[in-house]
Design an enzyme around this catalytic site. Structure first.
Site, PDB file in Angstrom:
ATOM      1  N   GLU A  51      71.388  18.556 -20.955  1.00 50.63           N
ATOM      2  CA  GLU A  51      71.176  18.704 -22.402  1.00 50.63           C
ATOM      3  C   GLU A  51      70.729  20.131 -22.647  1.00 50.63           C
ATOM      4  O   GLU A  51      69.703  20.566 -22.127  1.00 50.63           O
ATOM      5  CB  GLU A  51      70.124  17.708 -22.900  1.00 50.63           C
ATOM      6  CG  GLU A  51      70.648  16.278 -22.942  1.00 50.63           C
ATOM      7  CD  GLU A  51      69.666  15.264 -23.537  1.00 50.63           C
ATOM      8  OE1 GLU A  51      70.068  14.101 -23.691  1.00 50.63           O
ATOM      9  OE2 GLU A  51      68.507  15.632 -23.832  1.00 50.63           O
ATOM     10  N   ASP A  62      59.742  18.641 -32.290  1.00 49.54           N
ATOM     11  CA  ASP A  62      59.323  19.091 -30.969  1.00 49.54           C
ATOM     12  C   ASP A  62      57.886  19.559 -30.977  1.00 49.54           C
ATOM     13  O   ASP A  62      57.362  20.010 -31.995  1.00 49.54           O
ATOM     14  CB  ASP A  62      60.228  20.236 -30.505  1.00 49.54           C
ATOM     15  CG  ASP A  62      61.608  19.740 -30.116  1.00 49.54           C
ATOM     16  OD1 ASP A  62      61.690  19.033 -29.101  1.00 49.54           O
ATOM     17  OD2 ASP A  62      62.583  20.030 -30.831  1.00 49.54           O
TER      18      ASP A  62
END
Lengths: 270, 406
Positions: A51, A62
């Protein structure tokens, strides 16, 4: 239709009775030249699928680890088209390992969905996971562009996802599903493996797609534990923290990050 | 200008998925989807519930002090020499700005859903103060995220929040302003979604926030419309309001959408001048994109990265804008302009001296543009300006520009 790289990868692992090890790194962190050698090194160390993060100025889902990785990548102005070019270079030596882009929608909006999907497919990318694009908003133009170019769209499932919605997300996704193991941002609390196992039992009522588990996998022990209940183990913040510690010794990044990948691989296969 | 049927359709937005034409929506990570759906259901039920409405109206009347006056600013009008300027005095609300209309509403939602903790993001600190205020009153734990740069320039509001019992968390990431505070608040909410209500301060973010903030703020426009009819015997010719995220503007505009003859003018922060790139005017000089859960006009670079903004006013220093404004712009129902820092500061001083009313620097942007417009209009025409907040919080900024230490 010929099986794509993601499906082939999970098929092969299933035959071997193993689970996918899926590392995440942010493209261009800490400099654009590091990313492709790092990808090859991680594959050599046992990564099955990569990824690759698209840097974004405002990565809301995040934690600080990935936010700082984005900031480092953006210091070198790593754009989405640069990320695509990195994968194209990666494909010169590796035609087998699937690569999934992970990031936020706005850089893709700028290219336009169709142009993005065409360019991504041409670069050798296999799918995309857009954190702030749930199935409801992807329906239509985005989905169509991805399908028309043979790309998978990977969706998130969360501890808060209700059963009725799990079915909807499973039907919308392709390639694999990404189960977010904890309520929180990337790099936050440790996960509860039993709670993950219980939720995956529900998910599997609605899909035959492989399910990867991410968020909260910090070491060999947690990777091993997750591999016993999931089809894939996704690990990001631990690797990105290592990269952050090596900003002054960038030549060491591929070896030292892939050493962590190898350690996780060994634990998962034991 | 759209025709009558179109205006009616525009006033009915958003659709059931939270879209205002191509704008709005729910662009968030999966963890928040359940909470947003629950909020939407709760809101739709309570907004139609007479008991909830009665409690909301009661709080607005007896706690906020509504209705706020519509004041005919005759001295400012005379100075400009043109249209009659009326000020909608949101600065007279409890806590000193329009923000409290929304926090009263959202705190009631938190109470009805049984969440013991609220969080908020704030730029100028007005929304943070308004959130801390209602949290204090309802006994809710309150944490407010504020960009480190704003913590510096709005020290007075930071202290007010602390006195009210809220914890102010200084955000050091990114550009250290409102957008980064919103990122951190979203991160907090993702982590603590079970027991936390996120009080968003402007008519932006994922559905249903733009809709519910607009509905709570629309009391401004409903009152202004009735007050103008009562005082002047007719509707105004133009409405003027400043636009950062755009909650005071949409609150004033929305009840007038179907009054096709009433111009609506949103005033963005032109900073050092739109041509310098140092501004906070996405509707004037940006383009559509996706940030903070909705599609809307944004300030971004060629690669889709959000770029830093500049405004003398912390409350307007935001690279996005509420999605309904993007839609009103594209449909032509509203128009958007930019006023520079200097022009806003001049208007601040003028209004202070001729009317004895010290406006927030945010609201001064609207005053500055209304003064320009008035000069071009006839004496029998009417402009209603939303004076969204008072300027007490800005004294340090003004003094600093004057080179004076207070």
């Amino acid at each position: 239709m010929e099986m794509n790289r993601i499906a082939a990868c999970f098929e092969r692992l299933k035959e071997q009775g193993r689970q996918a090890l899926i590392p995440y790194v942010t493209a261009g962190d800490p400099a654009p030249g590091v990313t492709v050698p790092l990808m090859h090194a991680m594959v050599d160390a046992g990564a099955d699928l990569i990824e690759l993060g698209i840097p974004f100025s405002d990565p809301m889902a995040d934690g600080p680890t990935i936010q700082l990785a984005c900031e480092r990548a953006l210091e070198h102005n790593t754009r989405l088209i640069d990320v695509l070019a990195m994968v194209k270079t990666f494909r010169e030596k590796d035609q087998q390992t699937p690569v999934v882009l992970m990031g936020y929608l706005n850089p893709i909006e700028v290219l336009g969905y169709t142009s993005f999907a065409e360019q991504a497919a041409a670069a050798g990318i296999d799918g995309a996971l857009i954190v702030d694009l749930p199935p409801e908003e992807a329906e239509g133009e985005f989905d169509n562009a991805m399908k028309a170019n043979g790309l998978d769209t990977i969706y998130l499932l969360a501890p808060t996802t209700e059963e009725s919605r799990i079915e909807q997300v499973c039907n919308a996704g392709s390639g694999y599903l990404y189960y977010v193991s904890v309520k929180g941002v990337t790099g936050s609390a440790s996960l509860d493996v039993q709670a993950v196992a219980d939720k995956l039992d529900v998910v599997r009522k609605y899909t035959n797609l492989p399910v990867g588990v991410g968020f909260g996998i910090k070491d060999a022990e947690s990777a091993k534990a997750v591999s016993e209940v999931a089809d894939g183990v996704i690990v990001g913040s631990v690797l990105v923290n290592k990269i952050a510690s090596l900003v002054e010794q960038q030549e060491d990044i591929p070896a030292q990050v892939s050493a962590i990948v190898a350690e996780l691989r060994t634990a998962m296969d034991a | 200008m759209p025709n009558k049927a179109d205006l009616s359709a525009i006033a009915q937005m958003p659709d059931e998925r939270g879209h205002f034409g191509p704008y709005g929506g729910r662009f968030v990570s999966e963890t928040l989807m359940a909470a947003l759906k629950q909020l939407e259901e709760t809101y739709e039920r309570l907004w139609r519930d007479p008991d909830f409405q009665a409690e909301f109206d009661h709080d607005l009347a007896h706690y906020v002090g509504r209705p706020s006056p519509l004041y005919h600013a005759t001295h400012l009008t005379k100075l400009c020499g043109g249209a009659q300027i009326y000020l909608k005095r949101e600065d007279l609300n409890h806590t000193g700005a329009h923000k409290v209309n929304n926090t009263i509403g959202q705190a009631l939602l938190a109470k009805y859903t049984g969440k013991p903790r609220v969080i908020a993001e704030t730029g100028a600190g007005q929304h943070g103060v308004a959130s801390a205020t209602v949290a204090a009153r309802l006994g809710l734990e309150c944490q407010v995220y504020m960009g480190a740069e704003d913590v510096q320039r709005q020290a007075l509001n930071v202290y007010r929040m602390k006195l009210l019992g809220a914890e102010v968390i200084s955000v050091e990431s990114g550009t250290r302003t409102l957008k980064d505070a919103m990122n951190e608040a979203m991160r907090d909410w993702v982590t603590n979604v079970d027991d936390t209500f996120y009080i968003i301060g402007t008519a932006a973010g994922p559905h249903p926030y733009p809709k519910l903030v607009r509905d709570f703020q629309s009391v401004i426009g409903r009152e202004a419309r009735a007050q103008c009819l009562e005082q002047a015997g007719r509707l105004p010719d133009a409405l003027v309001a400043c636009v950062g995220g755009g909650s005071n503007a949409i609150g004033l505009f929305h009840p007038f959408i179907e009054d096709g003859d009433v111009r609506m003018v949103g005033v963005e922060a032109g900073g050092y001048g739109v041509e310098t790139g140092q501004h906070a005017a996405p509707l004037t000089a940006g383009r559509p994109g996706v940030l903070h859960g909705n599609r809307t006009y944004l300030m971004e670079d060629d690669a889709g990265q959000i770029i830093g903004t500049h405004s003398v006013s912390a409350g307007l220093d935001y690279p996005g804008v509420g999605p309904e404004h993007s839609y009103l712009k594209d449909t032509g129902r509203a128009e958007y302009v930019a006023i520079n820092d200097d022009e806003a500061m001049d208007a601040f001083r003028t209004l202070t001296r001729v009317e004895g009313i010290m406006p927030a620097i945010e609201s001064s942007h609207a005053v500055a543009h209304a003064m320009k417009m008035a000069k071009e209009m006839d004496e029998d025409q009417i402009i209603v300006v939303n004076l969204s907040g008072r300027g007490d919080k800005d004294i340090h900024t003004v003094a600093q520009l004057d080179g004076i230490k207070v």
